[in-house]
Design a protein around this motif. Structure first.
Motif, PDB file in Angstrom:
ATOM      1  N   ARG A   1       9.156   1.200   1.570  1.00  0.00           N
ATOM      2  CA  ARG A   1       8.958   1.172   0.112  1.00  0.00           C
ATOM      3  C   ARG A   1       8.035   2.315  -0.310  1.00  0.00           C
ATOM      4  NH1 ARG A   1      12.477  -2.099  -2.636  1.00  0.00           N
ATOM      5  NH2 ARG A   1      10.893  -2.465  -4.226  1.00  0.00           N
TER       6      ARG A   1
ATOM      7  N   GLN B   1       7.282  -5.142   4.299  1.00  0.00           N
ATOM      8  CA  GLN B   1       7.468  -3.922   3.513  1.00  0.00           C
ATOM      9  C   GLN B   1       6.308  -2.984   3.827  1.00  0.00           C
ATOM     10  OE1 GLN B   1       6.911  -4.277  -0.786  1.00  0.00           O
ATOM     11  NE2 GLN B   1       6.090  -6.350  -0.531  1.00  0.00           N
TER      12      GLN B   1
ATOM     13  N   PHE C   1       9.519  -7.308  -3.480  1.00  0.00           N
ATOM     14  CA  PHE C   1       9.134  -6.019  -2.905  1.00  0.00           C
ATOM     15  C   PHE C   1       8.473  -5.139  -3.968  1.00  0.00           C
ATOM     16  CE2 PHE C   1      12.185  -7.599   0.084  1.00  0.00           C
ATOM     17  CZ  PHE C   1      11.877  -7.005   1.293  1.00  0.00           C
TER      18      PHE C   1
END
Length: 516
Positions: free
Chosen positions: A358, A397, A420
């Protein structure tokens, strides 16, 4: 006494993508370069032709793609033919497969090698694609068409040109109309009826009087319905008339304008619409006030696994539709459709660590018109693996920092994806070091562009623990070498996930089109 062949020892299976040397990622981290086939595969399955990416301009990326196709085509014509056919039908990459076929055919021709005709024909799967390929070829190499290209196009025209495809795709916005293609490649009609379709296409392109032949029933019905709708737009509220006339939903909306209530028009159109058309119009259905009973029919189609498979939609399309739709009535169907689109995600023995990138570069759109990003696609794939292996997978993540993502039994995949966030830089090695805890395998979904100071993430694992890198961007440098227990896949579908069980069974993983 057995010394090596023990149950705790995994076979040292190898994947199809190999590395040939060291490199630096775009962010300056330590990385590796792949062999030409591996680099081409990872680029092609993520390459929306003509699109900028975070680290690579469209022109540079397209030039790299063309050069790789040309090089591999001459070295291994059978591989490039199989690959491009799979790229179009298995990976659902339309533009990349058309560009690849044109460049490969030209490279083969220049090298004096056969195969261009079959290659061109194999990637053309929709009736507007012969014109698309011609548009690309003439922009690159002029209007002179070599025989293999011309014959491959003619083969495709013979397969694809019908009354319905003429009505749907032969529009004035196209640079190459059906008639232009016919006049350039001279296809032989497969049947007398197709010969009439060819003649009709030529007549209307050249503004000649073109009353359709008696055999062209759909074209005749289309003309009659358009004429009736000009006087009375309610003529378009009959589903069977719409179907018999092959009238597209776009044309029906254009013909009626504001003269008919949109809810009534959509209700008539919906039974005639394809899967993708339904998926992209959920907001319009809500805004028009389509009834719940009609919505239930739509939901049944959207969530039908057979319909999902036939539609060949990228999984992230369902997340996009979910985010675009104003009402909640589509949510369950879209969640079921998304799950069905991920049927190749495997159930794996033991424990799995799933790391989802991410970082900032992942938040670049999959194309200039897309609402979804590589970060969204990564979250979908990573969450799907965690849900399929619930209770035996840890979902994390990562970016500059890293944190767990909770996955609870019975939850919607779409809901989990919303947990997320944006985590900044790309510290892949640090995330592996922090969260690896005697897992049986590690899956990293990423663009592989780790920051300076970050080394090979596989170095944090025991050498016999498999590391699977799912590359979503296709950049040239990767974050680590491939080899035994170190595998790289790629793409915007779940197609290559089927290789994981093969690799773990001890079979050397082959290219996806050789495992179907």
């Amino acid at each position: 006494m057995a010394k090596f062949n023990k149950t705790a020892v995994r076979p040292a299976a190898t994947g199809p993508i190999t590395t040939t040397g060291r490199a630096r990622t775009h962010e300056g981290g330590a990385g590796a370069v792949r062999d030409p086939k591996g680099e081409l595969f990872l680029l092609a399955v993520a390459n929306m032709a003509g699109e900028d990416t975070f680290y690579e301009a469209a022109g540079d990326r397209d030039a790299r793609f063309a050069a790789l196709v040309q090089r591999v085509a001459v070295a291994d014509p059978q591989w490039i033919t199989d690959f491009l056919g799979w790229l179009r039908t298995g990976a659902n990459m339309r533009s990349a497969s058309l560009v690849g076929a044109a460049e490969a055919a030209r490279a083969l021709l220049t090298a004096g090698q056969p195969g261009g005709r079959r290659l061109i024909s194999s990637v053309l799967q929709r009736a507007d694609e012969p014109g698309e390929l011609l548009g690309y070829w003439t922009s690159r190499y002029g209007r002179a068409l070599p025989k293999p290209v011309k014959r491959g196009l003619a083969d495709a025209v013979q397969r694809l040109y019908t009354e319905f495809s003429l009505l749907k795709y032969d529009t004035g916005s196209k640079g190459f109309r059906f008639a232009d293609v016919i006049e350039l490649v001279h296809p032989v009609a497969a049947t007398p009826a197709q010969g009439e379709v060819f003649k009709h296409a030529l007549d209307r392109r050249h503004n000649r009087p073109f009353p359709p032949a008696p055999d062209l029933r759909m074209i005749s019905a289309n003309a009659a319905l358009r004429s009736a709708a000009a006087d009375d737009p309610t003529a378009l509220l009959n589903t069977e008339s719409l179907r018999a006339a092959g009238l597209t939903w776009e044309d029906a909306l254009s013909l009626t304008g504001s003269r008919v209530a949109k809810g009534k028009l959509w209700t008539a159109l919906i039974p005639t619409m394809g899967y993708m058309a339904l998926l992209r119009n959920l907001r319009s259905f809500d805004e028009a006030g389509v009834s719940d009973s009609v919505a239930e029919v739509i939901c049944a189609r959207l969530s039908d696994p057979a319909e999902v498979a036939r539609s060949r939609q990228f999984p992230f399309r369902f997340l996009s539709a979910h985010r675009a739709a104003p009402s909640l009535r589509w949510g369950h169907a879209l969640d079921k459709a998304l799950t069905a689109s991920l049927a190749n995600v495997p159930v794996l023995p033991g424990r799995t660590l799933v790391l989802v990138d991410r970082s900032g570069s992942m938040f670049y759109g999959t194309s200039r018109n897309a609402r979804l990003t590589n970060a969204d696609a990564a979250a979908i794939f990573g969450t799907a693996v965690a849900m399929r292996n619930l209770g035996r997978a840890d979902l994390v993540q990562f970016g500059s920092s890293a944190k767990r993502v909770d996955v609870r039994a019975g939850e919607s995949l779409l809901r989990i994806v919303d947990r997320f966030g944006d985590l900044g830089g790309t510290n892949t090695l640090a995330a592996v070091q922090r969260f690896y805890n005697r897992h049986d395998r590690v899956l990293i979904v990423t663009d592989e562009q780790a920051h300076a100071g970050q080394g090979n993430p596989g170095s944090a694992l025991p050498p016999t623990v498999p590391l699977y890198t799912w590359n979503l961007a296709g950049y040239r440098p990767g974050h680590g070498p491939a080899g035994p227990y170190r595998h790289t896949f790629g793409g915007l579908t779940d197609a290559a996930f089927r290789l994981v069980p093969l690799l773990e069974s001890g079979a050397n993983g082959n290219w996806p089109w050789k495992t179907a």
